[in-house]
Design a protein around this motif. Structure first.
Motif, PDB file in Angstrom:
ATOM      1  N   ALA A   8      -2.739  57.865  50.601  1.00 23.35           N
ATOM      2  CA  ALA A   8      -2.083  57.056  49.573  1.00 23.35           C
ATOM      3  C   ALA A   8      -1.707  55.719  50.187  1.00 23.35           C
ATOM      4  N   HIS A   9      -1.839  54.671  49.393  1.00 17.52           N
ATOM      5  CA  HIS A   9      -1.567  53.337  49.922  1.00 17.52           C
ATOM      6  C   HIS A   9      -1.061  52.435  48.810  1.00 17.52           C
ATOM      7  N   GLY A  10      -0.067  51.633  49.127  1.00 17.79           N
ATOM      8  CA  GLY A  10       0.393  50.593  48.216  1.00 17.79           C
ATOM      9  C   GLY A  10      -0.500  49.373  48.341  1.00 17.79           C
ATOM     10  N   SER A  34     -16.045  65.387  51.871  1.00 18.98           N
ATOM     11  CA  SER A  34     -15.648  65.351  50.463  1.00 18.98           C
ATOM     12  C   SER A  34     -14.258  65.949  50.245  1.00 18.98           C
ATOM     13  N   ASP A  35     -13.672  66.482  51.302  1.00 16.57           N
ATOM     14  CA  ASP A  35     -12.385  67.153  51.169  1.00 16.57           C
ATOM     15  C   ASP A  35     -11.236  66.192  51.458  1.00 16.57           C
ATOM     16  N   TYR A  36     -11.190  65.134  50.662  1.00 14.99           N
ATOM     17  CA  TYR A  36     -10.100  64.175  50.773  1.00 14.99           C
ATOM     18  C   TYR A  36      -9.761  63.671  49.378  1.00 14.99           C
ATOM     19  N   GLU A  37      -8.563  63.156  49.266  1.00 11.36           N
ATOM     20  CA  GLU A  37      -8.129  62.521  48.025  1.00 11.36           C
ATOM     21  C   GLU A  37      -7.538  61.171  48.402  1.00 11.36           C
ATOM     22  N   TYR A  38      -7.796  60.184  47.576  1.00 18.86           N
ATOM     23  CA  TYR A  38      -7.315  58.826  47.831  1.00 18.86           C
ATOM     24  C   TYR A  38      -6.701  58.259  46.568  1.00 18.86           C
ATOM     25  N   VAL A  39      -5.547  57.645  46.735  1.00 19.35           N
ATOM     26  CA  VAL A  39      -4.908  56.958  45.623  1.00 19.35           C
ATOM     27  C   VAL A  39      -4.287  55.662  46.153  1.00 19.35           C
ATOM     28  N   ALA A  40      -4.470  54.599  45.382  1.00 20.98           N
ATOM     29  CA  ALA A  40      -3.841  53.319  45.685  1.00 20.98           C
ATOM     30  C   ALA A  40      -2.886  52.994  44.541  1.00 20.98           C
ATOM     31  N   TYR A  41      -1.707  52.536  44.905  1.00 18.41           N
ATOM     32  CA  TYR A  41      -0.682  52.238  43.906  1.00 18.41           C
ATOM     33  C   TYR A  41      -0.522  50.725  43.762  1.00 18.41           C
ATOM     34  N   LYS A  42      -0.815  50.255  42.555  1.00 17.89           N
ATOM     35  CA  LYS A  42      -0.680  48.832  42.239  1.00 17.89           C
ATOM     36  C   LYS A  42       0.797  48.434  42.302  1.00 17.89           C
ATOM     37  N   ASP A  43       1.060  47.267  42.794  1.00 17.20           N
ATOM     38  CA  ASP A  43       2.409  46.691  42.865  1.00 17.20           C
ATOM     39  C   ASP A  43       3.362  47.486  43.754  1.00 17.20           C
ATOM     40  N   GLU A  44       2.828  48.238  44.702  1.00 14.43           N
ATOM     41  CA  GLU A  44       3.662  48.949  45.669  1.00 14.43           C
ATOM     42  C   GLU A  44       3.381  48.415  47.062  1.00 14.43           C
ATOM     43  N   GLY A  45       4.408  48.470  47.889  1.00 14.44           N
ATOM     44  CA  GLY A  45       4.272  48.041  49.270  1.00 14.44           C
ATOM     45  C   GLY A  45       4.132  49.240  50.188  1.00 14.44           C
ATOM     46  N   HIS A  46       4.941  49.260  51.251  1.00 19.79           N
ATOM     47  CA  HIS A  46       4.864  50.316  52.258  1.00 19.79           C
ATOM     48  C   HIS A  46       5.661  51.553  51.841  1.00 19.79           C
ATOM     49  N   GLY A  47       6.333  51.474  50.732  1.00 20.63           N
ATOM     50  CA  GLY A  47       7.082  52.598  50.178  1.00 20.63           C
ATOM     51  C   GLY A  47       6.926  52.564  48.669  1.00 20.63           C
ATOM     52  N   PHE A  48       7.727  53.340  47.993  1.00 18.93           N
ATOM     53  CA  PHE A  48       7.636  53.382  46.542  1.00 18.93           C
ATOM     54  C   PHE A  48       8.889  52.783  45.923  1.00 18.93           C
ATOM     55  N   PRO A  51       9.745  54.353  40.183  1.00 21.76           N
ATOM     56  CA  PRO A  51       9.966  55.798  40.080  1.00 21.76           C
ATOM     57  C   PRO A  51       8.748  56.564  39.542  1.00 21.76           C
ATOM     58  N   ALA A  52       7.973  55.953  38.669  1.00 22.61           N
ATOM     59  CA  ALA A  52       6.777  56.620  38.140  1.00 22.61           C
ATOM     60  C   ALA A  52       5.750  56.853  39.253  1.00 22.61           C
ATOM     61  N   ASN A  53       5.607  55.891  40.141  1.00 23.35           N
ATOM     62  CA  ASN A  53       4.684  56.055  41.271  1.00 23.35           C
ATOM     63  C   ASN A  53       5.196  57.103  42.250  1.00 23.35           C
ATOM     64  N   LEU A  54       6.495  57.117  42.474  1.00 25.96           N
ATOM     65  CA  LEU A  54       7.075  58.119  43.360  1.00 25.96           C
ATOM     66  C   LEU A  54       6.846  59.522  42.796  1.00 25.96           C
ATOM     67  N   LYS A  55       7.050  59.686  41.506  1.00 25.62           N
ATOM     68  CA  LYS A  55       6.800  60.978  40.870  1.00 25.62           C
ATOM     69  C   LYS A  55       5.331  61.362  40.982  1.00 25.62           C
ATOM     70  N   ASP A  56       4.436  60.396  40.735  1.00 29.85           N
ATOM     71  CA  ASP A  56       3.007  60.670  40.850  1.00 29.85           C
ATOM     72  C   ASP A  56       2.663  61.120  42.265  1.00 29.85           C
ATOM     73  N   TRP A  57       3.219  60.433  43.263  1.00 33.05           N
ATOM     74  CA  TRP A  57       2.965  60.795  44.660  1.00 33.05           C
ATOM     75  C   TRP A  57       3.436  62.218  44.946  1.00 33.05           C
ATOM     76  N   PHE A  58       4.655  62.558  44.521  1.00 32.93           N
ATOM     77  CA  PHE A  58       5.164  63.908  44.763  1.00 32.93           C
ATOM     78  C   PHE A  58       4.333  64.965  44.036  1.00 32.93           C
ATOM     79  N   ASP A  59       3.899  64.650  42.827  1.00 33.41           N
ATOM     80  CA  ASP A  59       3.039  65.586  42.091  1.00 33.41           C
ATOM     81  C   ASP A  59       1.714  65.803  42.816  1.00 33.41           C
ATOM     82  N   ARG A  60       1.118  64.710  43.286  1.00 31.18           N
ATOM     83  CA  ARG A  60      -0.150  64.814  44.018  1.00 31.18           C
ATOM     84  C   ARG A  60       0.039  65.584  45.326  1.00 31.18           C
TER      85      ARG A  60
END
Length: 72
Positions: A8-10, A34-48, A51-60
């Motif tokens: 995961a990356h901001g 193929s056993d990896y997952e990647y997500v990039a979060y728009k408008d995020e820096g080195h943390g979250f 709150p919607a992105n933080l929830k998404d991260w915890f869910d993932r």
């Protein structure tokens, strides 16, 4: 890499350029992994900050660990 990986990356990270995670994903693809997952979060820096992105991260993370935890 022999283990599943969750990446995961901001997109606005000023500490670690997003190009580093993109290079990792490209290397995984090139190696036929193929056993990896990647997500990039728009408008995020080195943390979250969103709150919607933080929830998404915890869910993932929860789903990833439930799927890949050998003790589970």
């Amino acid at each position: 890499m022999t283990r599943p990986i969750l990446i995961a990356h901001g997109e606005d990270d000023s500490n670690v350029p997003i190009s580093q995670s993109k290079k990792l994903v490209a290397a995984l693809k090139k190696a036929g992994k193929s056993d990896y997952e990647y997500v990039a979060y728009k408008d995020e820096g080195h943390g979250f900050s969103d709150p919607a992105n933080l929830k998404d991260w915890f869910d993932r993370l929860d789903a990833f660990l439930a799927k890949h935890n050998p003790a589970g």
